[in-house]
Design a protein around this motif. Sequence first.
Motif, PDB file in Angstrom:
ATOM      1  N   ASN A  26       0.839  -1.194   0.000  1.00  0.00           N
ATOM      2  CA  ASN A  26       0.000   0.000   0.000  1.00  0.00           C
ATOM      3  C   ASN A  26       0.882   1.255   0.000  1.00  0.00           C
ATOM      4  N   ASP A  94       2.694  -4.252 -12.294  1.00  0.00           N
ATOM      5  CA  ASP A  94       2.571  -4.434 -10.849  1.00  0.00           C
ATOM      6  C   ASP A  94       1.107  -4.310 -10.461  1.00  0.00           C
ATOM      7  N   SER A  95       0.715  -5.054  -9.435  1.00  0.00           N
ATOM      8  CA  SER A  95      -0.670  -5.004  -8.967  1.00  0.00           C
ATOM      9  C   SER A  95      -0.916  -3.850  -8.001  1.00  0.00           C
ATOM     10  N   SER A  96       0.162  -3.180  -7.579  1.00  0.00           N
ATOM     11  CA  SER A  96       0.045  -2.070  -6.634  1.00  0.00           C
ATOM     12  C   SER A  96       0.079  -0.740  -7.378  1.00  0.00           C
ATOM     13  N   LYS A  97      -1.013  -0.026  -7.355  1.00  0.00           N
ATOM     14  CA  LYS A  97      -1.064   1.284  -8.007  1.00  0.00           C
ATOM     15  C   LYS A  97      -0.083   2.272  -7.358  1.00  0.00           C
ATOM     16  N   PRO A  98       0.025   2.307  -6.024  1.00  0.00           N
ATOM     17  CA  PRO A  98       1.019   3.203  -5.434  1.00  0.00           C
ATOM     18  C   PRO A  98       2.444   2.905  -5.897  1.00  0.00           C
ATOM     19  N   LEU A 100       3.321   1.699  -8.874  1.00  0.00           N
ATOM     20  CA  LEU A 100       3.447   2.205 -10.239  1.00  0.00           C
ATOM     21  C   LEU A 100       3.487   3.730 -10.271  1.00  0.00           C
ATOM     22  N   ASP A 101       2.740   4.361  -9.387  1.00  0.00           N
ATOM     23  CA  ASP A 101       2.776   5.825  -9.328  1.00  0.00           C
ATOM     24  C   ASP A 101       4.182   6.307  -8.960  1.00  0.00           C
ATOM     25  N   ARG A 119       2.047  -1.013 -16.576  1.00  0.00           N
ATOM     26  CA  ARG A 119       0.714  -1.607 -16.573  1.00  0.00           C
ATOM     27  C   ARG A 119       0.308  -1.982 -15.148  1.00  0.00           C
ATOM     28  N   HIS A 120      -0.875  -1.565 -14.777  1.00  0.00           N
ATOM     29  CA  HIS A 120      -1.414  -1.903 -13.464  1.00  0.00           C
ATOM     30  C   HIS A 120      -2.288  -3.142 -13.608  1.00  0.00           C
TER      31      HIS A 120
END
Length: 247
Positions: A26, A94-98, A100-101, A119-120
């Motif tokens: 997270n 990655d499955s974590s948007k934070p 990738l951000d 890619r998310h």
Amino acid sequence: MGKRGQMTEDRIYHTPQHPVPPFEFNAAVVNVFEDMIHRSVPMYAEIIRQQARMIQLGYHPGTRIYDLGCSTGNLALALCAGMPAGSFEMVAVDSSKPMLDAFARRLAGWPHRRQIVLRHGDIRNVEMANASVVAVNFTLQFIPPTDRDQLVQQIHDALVPGGMLLFSEKTTHADPRFADLQTDFYYRFKRENGYSDLEISQKREALENVLIPETLHDHHARLNRCGFTAVDVWLKWFNFCAWICIK
């Protein structure tokens, strides 16, 4: 929070938590990820440095590099530092948007940014093809064990002949004597890097049933089942390993 060099210090498990929530990537973890990964994964910087070099040798123009579980982009940025802009194409997932951000913010200043697609999503659902290199660092261990064969098979099938799978994992040992020894030395490593016994204990509890390690035999059997013709452990530090696998 304090600082370790330019990194925000990992103090997520510094105070008692009742109960300890399951670990997830997270925003709080991403904020301290660089400090956490370097203090928690032995030889992490060396793994990334040498993988980038292997990719430079193994990449074929006109193919793709896939980084599955790319986190904040350490491998991609190591490649950017060693390969000219426009000289490779990467898909980073990655499955974590934070995560990738954070990756996107770090990538913004590089001329390579247009050749790296972020890619998310779940790496199990990524369509891959025409890959000369696939990297999976400390990610397979978070995938349900029942899904690991299928993912590794997808990777194998997406690779061009002679293509490379580079992956790293935390492992376990079938012999409890070695398992205990590895765990002891790993916790020593964490203490030497400033983690308290409380932090080590709470992190272990948070990862219970989230990070599920396997033995070297488990990994090698899967790689053989999936068709890799050459497999080598090029780095091993007690219960942490890095492989190069050739199709």
